[in-house]
Motif scaffolding. Structure first.
Motif, short mmCIF file in Angstrom:
data_model
loop_
_atom_site.label_atom_id
_atom_site.label_comp_id
_atom_site.label_asym_id
_atom_site.label_seq_id
_atom_site.Cartn_x
_atom_site.Cartn_y
_atom_site.Cartn_z
N VAL A 4 1.91 7.83 -13.51
CA VAL A 4 2.77 8.80 -12.84
C VAL A 4 2.71 10.12 -13.60
CG1 VAL A 4 5.17 9.38 -12.25
CG2 VAL A 4 4.30 7.08 -11.83
N ASP A 5 2.45 11.22 -12.87
CA ASP A 5 2.30 12.53 -13.49
C ASP A 5 3.63 13.30 -13.46
OD1 ASP A 5 1.07 14.65 -14.70
OD2 ASP A 5 0.19 15.47 -12.87
N VAL B 92 3.36 10.06 -0.88
CA VAL B 92 4.41 10.63 -0.02
C VAL B 92 5.12 9.60 0.85
CG1 VAL B 92 3.43 12.95 0.05
CG2 VAL B 92 2.67 11.24 1.73
N GLY B 93 4.61 8.36 0.87
CA GLY B 93 5.30 7.38 1.72
C GLY B 93 4.71 5.99 1.66
N HIS B 94 5.29 5.12 2.47
CA HIS B 94 4.84 3.73 2.60
C HIS B 94 5.38 3.20 3.92
CE1 HIS B 94 8.95 2.62 1.56
NE2 HIS B 94 8.86 3.40 0.50
N GLU B 95 5.02 1.97 4.25
CA GLU B 95 5.42 1.44 5.55
C GLU B 95 6.67 0.56 5.49
OE1 GLU B 95 2.42 0.09 8.32
OE2 GLU B 95 0.89 1.15 7.16
N GLY C 224 11.09 12.13 -2.99
CA GLY C 224 10.39 12.42 -1.74
C GLY C 224 8.88 12.48 -1.88
N GLU C 225 8.40 12.78 -3.09
CA GLU C 225 6.96 12.82 -3.37
C GLU C 225 6.74 12.50 -4.84
OE1 GLU C 225 3.59 16.31 -3.36
OE2 GLU C 225 4.77 16.08 -1.52
N PRO D 34 0.84 -1.21 0.00
CA PRO D 34 0.00 0.00 0.00
C PRO D 34 0.87 1.26 0.00
CG PRO D 34 -0.63 -1.52 1.76
CD PRO D 34 0.67 -2.00 1.23
N LEU D 35 0.31 2.36 -0.46
CA LEU D 35 1.04 3.63 -0.50
C LEU D 35 0.29 4.72 0.25
CD1 LEU D 35 2.02 3.48 -4.29
CD2 LEU D 35 3.55 3.07 -2.35
N GLN D 36 1.02 5.68 0.77
CA GLN D 36 0.42 6.77 1.54
C GLN D 36 0.34 8.04 0.69
OE1 GLN D 36 3.26 6.77 4.71
NE2 GLN D 36 2.44 4.92 5.65
N THR D 37 -0.75 8.80 0.90
CA THR D 37 -0.95 10.03 0.13
C THR D 37 -0.91 11.26 1.04
OG1 THR D 37 -3.35 9.92 0.39
CG2 THR D 37 -2.42 8.85 -1.56
N ARG D 38 -0.59 12.41 0.44
CA ARG D 38 -0.64 13.66 1.20
C ARG D 38 -2.09 14.06 1.43
NH1 ARG D 38 -0.11 18.45 -1.16
NH2 ARG D 38 1.25 17.73 -2.83
#
Length: 412
Positions: free
Chosen positions: A222-223, A347-350, A263-264, A199-203
């Protein structure tokens, strides 16, 4: 002290290691399999949500393409042992398989336990010696040739070792990168390692309000101009702090390295089954024609679940109880644009604790594809996820584990 000299020692009791041990033992080799956990096939048990998606029905050419630029490395292994061979192998050892959707292949029982039990039973039948709770610490070699391996408590002797320890994904199931460290110690180059299939984390925080529904047939891209070729397709689920689901698992392979770099990572999601702006506008106008008094929320729920429709209205500056005719042209245009491509910022993941697989591993340039033998140390072989080769969801990685394990087990 174990003074016996084995024809082969297999380090790691996952899919690749088990089939490698069976293959060599069927060829009348004396085989010892060392597994550091108290149980064999722990990660295999978790595969496909416990249903064990073994492989898929793609032909070898298409299959290799799905692994990207390194896919061609698999050619010899797949030619020797493809999805048909794998299904026949399991049939031989008493496991019926099928492809209910015509693509993904499962054991008919839809239980990974069936697969693990059959492999264990076959290893016992062909005489593979299995030692569990044996963590191998070091590969022993003299003058560029394998002579054995040492665990925390014993030394074992052989001229051939297959390292099938996997990557860093799912540390709770035993993955700690032991094999990668061993390979590095004997002179192999390990490429950069990234967690993949996760899974991925969003801002954006609005995703949290949309957790109830699975969105089918989503396209993710991907933009970023430099990386605009990165795309994935599949079902999507919003989470408390981001996104998950098959489309995310597939995209994560490419996104985690970009996250480390930038980083993002901005992405775009088509949540409307591939409809473009023109088609979306036409659809909404058709719905308005059926019911002039329908609110914009009612119109949008013909395309998407209400929570997502509500959030897209808010992002467009539209009150959900307005009829389409009462909305300004500027807000309408913004809404249509958002429906066609919804932007999110990853912006991230675990980290590796949630990663099903690892991107990166032993450099393929240092492995002979016709045998899976190391070009650095004679008698050392690799198979499965430890190598720098990973594919998307859908049985790709497991088939590669079985194919490379089968080829390695043939020994040169």
């Amino acid at each position: 002290m174990n003074n016996k000299i084995y024809d082969l020692i297999v380090v790691g009791g996952g899919a690749a290691g088990m089939i490698a041990a069976i293959t060599a033992s069927r060829d009348k080799k004396s085989v010892l399999l060392l597994e550091k956990l108290p149980q064999i096939g722990t990660k295999l048990k978790a595969t496909g949500g416990g249903r064990c998606n073994l492989t898929n029905t793609l032909d070898n050419e298409e299959f290799m393409q799905m692994f990207g630029k390194n896919g061609r490395f698999m050619q010899d292994a797949l030619n020797l042992f493809d999805h048909k061979s794998l299904m026949n192998f399991f049939k031989e050892i008493g496991v019926e398989t099928h492809a209910p959707d015509g693509f993904r292949v499962f054991p008919s029982s839809h239980s990974s336990s069936t697969i693990i039990e059959a492999l264990l039973s076959e290893m016992q039948r062909v005489g593979v010696e299995i030692l569990k709770s044996q963590r191998v610490k070091k590969l022993l070699h003299v003058e560029g040739k394998i002579v054995g391996a040492s665990s925390e408590t014993q030394t074992f002797y052989t001229k051939n070792i297959i390292v099938a320890t996997g990557g860093l994904g799912y540390p709770t199931l035993g993955a700690q990168g032991d094999g990668l460290e061993m390979a590095k110690e004997v002179g192999h180059f390990i490429t950069e390692l990234h967690p993949a299939m996760m899974p991925l984390q969003t801002r954006e925080k609005w995703v949290e309000k949309c957790r109830a529904d699975t969105i089918a047939k989503v396209e993710l891209r991907v933009d970023m101009k430099k990386h605009s070729k990165i795309k994935a397709f599949g079902d999507l689920i919003f989470t408390k702090n981001g996104i998950r689901g098959p489309v995310v698992l597939d995209a994560a392979r490419d996104l985690t390295p970009l996250l480390d770099k930038y980083g993002e990572v901005p992405i775009l999601l088509n949540l409307t089954k591939g409809m473009n702006e023109e088609q979306l506008l036409k659809h909404i106008k058709n719905e308005v024609a059926k019911n002039q008094s329908a609110s914009i929320l009612e119109l949008l729920t013909t395309l998407l679940p209400a929570p997502i429709s509500t959030e897209l209205c808010e992002l467009s500056g539209i009150k959900t109880d307005l009829t389409y005719g009462k909305i300004s042209g500027e807000c309408r245009a913004k809404l249509i644009k958002l429906l066609a491509w919804t932007p999110l910022s990853i912006v991230g993941h675990e980290g590796f604790k949630m990663a099903m697989i690892t991107r990166g591993g032993v450099d393929l340039k240092e492995i002979e594809p016709k045998t899976m033998q190391s070009k650095v140390i004679d008698g050392l072989y690799f198979c499965g996820e430890i190598m720098n080769l990973d594919g998307p969801c859908g049985g790709y990685n497991l088939q590669w584990s079985f194919s490379s394990g089968f080829l390695a087990g043939k020994l040169k």
